[in-house]
Design an enzyme around this catalytic site. Sequence first.
Site, PDB file in Angstrom:
ATOM      1  CG  ASP A  65      -3.880  -0.837 -11.167  1.00  0.00           C
ATOM      2  OD1 ASP A  65      -4.462  -0.273 -10.211  1.00  0.00           O
ATOM      3  OD2 ASP A  65      -2.706  -0.575 -11.491  1.00  0.00           O
ATOM      4  CG  ASN A  92      -7.268  -6.615   1.560  1.00  0.00           C
ATOM      5  OD1 ASN A  92      -6.866  -6.511   2.719  1.00  0.00           O
ATOM      6  ND2 ASN A  92      -6.535  -7.195   0.614  1.00  0.00           N
ATOM      7  CE1 TYR A 158      -0.933   1.475   4.428  1.00  0.00           C
ATOM      8  CE2 TYR A 158      -0.382   1.714   6.757  1.00  0.00           C
ATOM      9  CZ  TYR A 158      -0.934   0.978   5.726  1.00  0.00           C
ATOM     10  OH  TYR A 158      -1.494  -0.244   5.986  1.00  0.00           O
ATOM     11  CB  ALA A 160      -3.109  10.725   6.202  1.00  0.00           C
ATOM     12  CE  LYS A 162      -4.600   1.014   4.662  1.00  0.00           C
ATOM     13  NZ  LYS A 162      -5.441   0.138   3.842  1.00  0.00           N
ATOM     14  CB  ILE A 191      -1.107  -8.929   9.568  1.00  0.00           C
ATOM     15  CG1 ILE A 191      -2.135  -8.171  10.425  1.00  0.00           C
ATOM     16  CG2 ILE A 191      -1.655 -10.287   9.119  1.00  0.00           C
ATOM     17  CD1 ILE A 191      -2.579  -8.855  11.700  1.00  0.00           C
TER      18      ILE A 191
HETATM   19  P1  NAD Z   1      -0.177  -7.378   0.710  1.00  0.00           P
HETATM   20  O1  NAD Z   1       0.805  -6.454   0.084  1.00  0.00           O
HETATM   21  O2  NAD Z   1       0.114  -8.837   0.723  1.00  0.00           O
HETATM   22  O3  NAD Z   1      -1.638  -7.180   0.110  1.00  0.00           O
HETATM   23  C1  NAD Z   1      -2.071  -6.057  -0.614  1.00  0.00           C
HETATM   24  C2  NAD Z   1      -2.597  -6.572  -1.924  1.00  0.00           C
HETATM   25  O4  NAD Z   1      -3.168  -5.478  -2.635  1.00  0.00           O
HETATM   26  C3  NAD Z   1      -1.481  -7.161  -2.779  1.00  0.00           C
HETATM   27  O5  NAD Z   1      -1.907  -8.410  -3.299  1.00  0.00           O
HETATM   28  C4  NAD Z   1      -1.330  -6.145  -3.894  1.00  0.00           C
HETATM   29  O6  NAD Z   1      -0.891  -6.692  -5.106  1.00  0.00           O
HETATM   30  C5  NAD Z   1      -2.756  -5.598  -3.976  1.00  0.00           C
HETATM   31  N1  NAD Z   1      -2.790  -4.293  -4.639  1.00  0.00           N
HETATM   32  C6  NAD Z   1      -2.001  -3.233  -4.385  1.00  0.00           C
HETATM   33  N2  NAD Z   1      -2.290  -2.241  -5.246  1.00  0.00           N
HETATM   34  C7  NAD Z   1      -3.284  -2.704  -6.050  1.00  0.00           C
HETATM   35  C8  NAD Z   1      -3.981  -2.158  -7.150  1.00  0.00           C
HETATM   36  N3  NAD Z   1      -3.717  -0.927  -7.597  1.00  0.00           N
HETATM   37  N4  NAD Z   1      -4.934  -2.896  -7.752  1.00  0.00           N
HETATM   38  C9  NAD Z   1      -5.202  -4.162  -7.315  1.00  0.00           C
HETATM   39  N5  NAD Z   1      -4.556  -4.736  -6.284  1.00  0.00           N
HETATM   40  C10 NAD Z   1      -3.603  -4.015  -5.672  1.00  0.00           C
HETATM   41  O7  NAD Z   1      -0.342  -6.883   2.207  1.00  0.00           O
HETATM   42  P2  NAD Z   1      -1.497  -7.130   3.280  1.00  0.00           P
HETATM   43  O8  NAD Z   1      -0.833  -6.943   4.578  1.00  0.00           O
HETATM   44  O9  NAD Z   1      -2.254  -8.349   3.021  1.00  0.00           O
HETATM   45  O10 NAD Z   1      -2.400  -5.843   3.030  1.00  0.00           O
HETATM   46  C11 NAD Z   1      -3.806  -5.900   2.888  1.00  0.00           C
HETATM   47  C12 NAD Z   1      -4.402  -4.650   3.515  1.00  0.00           C
HETATM   48  O11 NAD Z   1      -4.140  -4.687   4.914  1.00  0.00           O
HETATM   49  C13 NAD Z   1      -3.796  -3.350   2.991  1.00  0.00           C
HETATM   50  O12 NAD Z   1      -4.834  -2.392   2.820  1.00  0.00           O
HETATM   51  C14 NAD Z   1      -2.873  -2.918   4.122  1.00  0.00           C
HETATM   52  O13 NAD Z   1      -2.721  -1.523   4.158  1.00  0.00           O
HETATM   53  C15 NAD Z   1      -3.640  -3.440   5.331  1.00  0.00           C
HETATM   54  N6  NAD Z   1      -2.846  -3.632   6.548  1.00  0.00           N
HETATM   55  C16 NAD Z   1      -1.832  -4.556   6.595  1.00  0.00           C
HETATM   56  C17 NAD Z   1      -1.115  -4.717   7.771  1.00  0.00           C
HETATM   57  C18 NAD Z   1       0.018  -5.716   7.921  1.00  0.00           C
HETATM   58  O14 NAD Z   1       0.743  -5.677   8.928  1.00  0.00           O
HETATM   59  N7  NAD Z   1       0.211  -6.622   7.003  1.00  0.00           N
HETATM   60  C19 NAD Z   1      -1.421  -3.925   8.881  1.00  0.00           C
HETATM   61  C20 NAD Z   1      -2.436  -3.006   8.788  1.00  0.00           C
HETATM   62  C21 NAD Z   1      -3.159  -2.870   7.619  1.00  0.00           C
END
Ligand code: NAD
Length: 257
Positions: A65, A92, A158, A160, A162, A191
Amino acid sequence: MTEITTAPQPRTVVVTGAGTGIGRATARAFAAQGAHVLAVGRRTAPLQETAAEPGAGAITPFAADVTEEDAPERIVVAALEATGRLDVLVNNAGIVCAESLGDYTRESIDTQLATNLTAPVLLTQAALPALQQAPAGGVIVNVSTSIGQRAWPGNSLYAATKTALELLTRSWAVDLAPHGIRVAAVAPGAIDTPIGEHRGLGPEQLRAIREWQIAHTPLGRIGRPEEVAWAIVSLAAPEASFVTGTVLPVDGGAVLA
Ligand code: NAD
């Protein structure tokens, strides 16, 4: 005399949040290029699924974590123990706790800041000594978000976190240039990942959000995790050696519309 040439050694890459979505696609994209990837996430099972498609390189699942106090050191030590080097760090892992201003609690604020901001800062700090030793220069890629560059009513904290990550990206690019480390970020739009489910949204809510997102994306569709992974891998590529401080939108034009 015959000149002896040795093939360059594969790079070692740490990807956080690699059990699902963008992180999984990114781990696989680096591995497809022959890199050793330490795939970091909280749960082992999804990480093992990520590693099931290793490509030319190798993906090692590592349960951690990122908000835990000893996580930064454990992650860096694991990468160094596996391969003796660390070339690329992809920050990420992220969470969305969408709430309007009046609904925030100290706990929800702390959780979101700890995951999206404090963890990348401390992990980057722990990785610096190893990144400085990377033969072709270390690279850090942070994952931001596209819409946060404007305003995000109802999800301002959120956005903020980013926006702060983008400022850190530009600042670190200057701080770390003398140490041979490049820093960049991607700013994804909508995405197709489980991020909405992870936020606790039901199918109807997800459908409504998707419709809104498609209507506000000039390319008229939701992006694929692989499209963001391509951008991350490209920013980290040795060929991007003169790119630093860049925040690359990968959003189908959403931030422009
Ligand atoms: P997702 O929820 O599938 O991926 C996020 C991952 O981070 C998950 O596997 C989750 O278990 C892991 N995670 C969360 N907290 C954690 C912790 N404390 N320790 C370890 N792992 C942890 O969603 P995603 O869309 O793949 O998101 C990836 C990144 O992309 C994120 O930073 C998100 O903010 C960003 N993002 C996503 C989108 C979208 O539309 N999907 C858009 C803009 C930005």
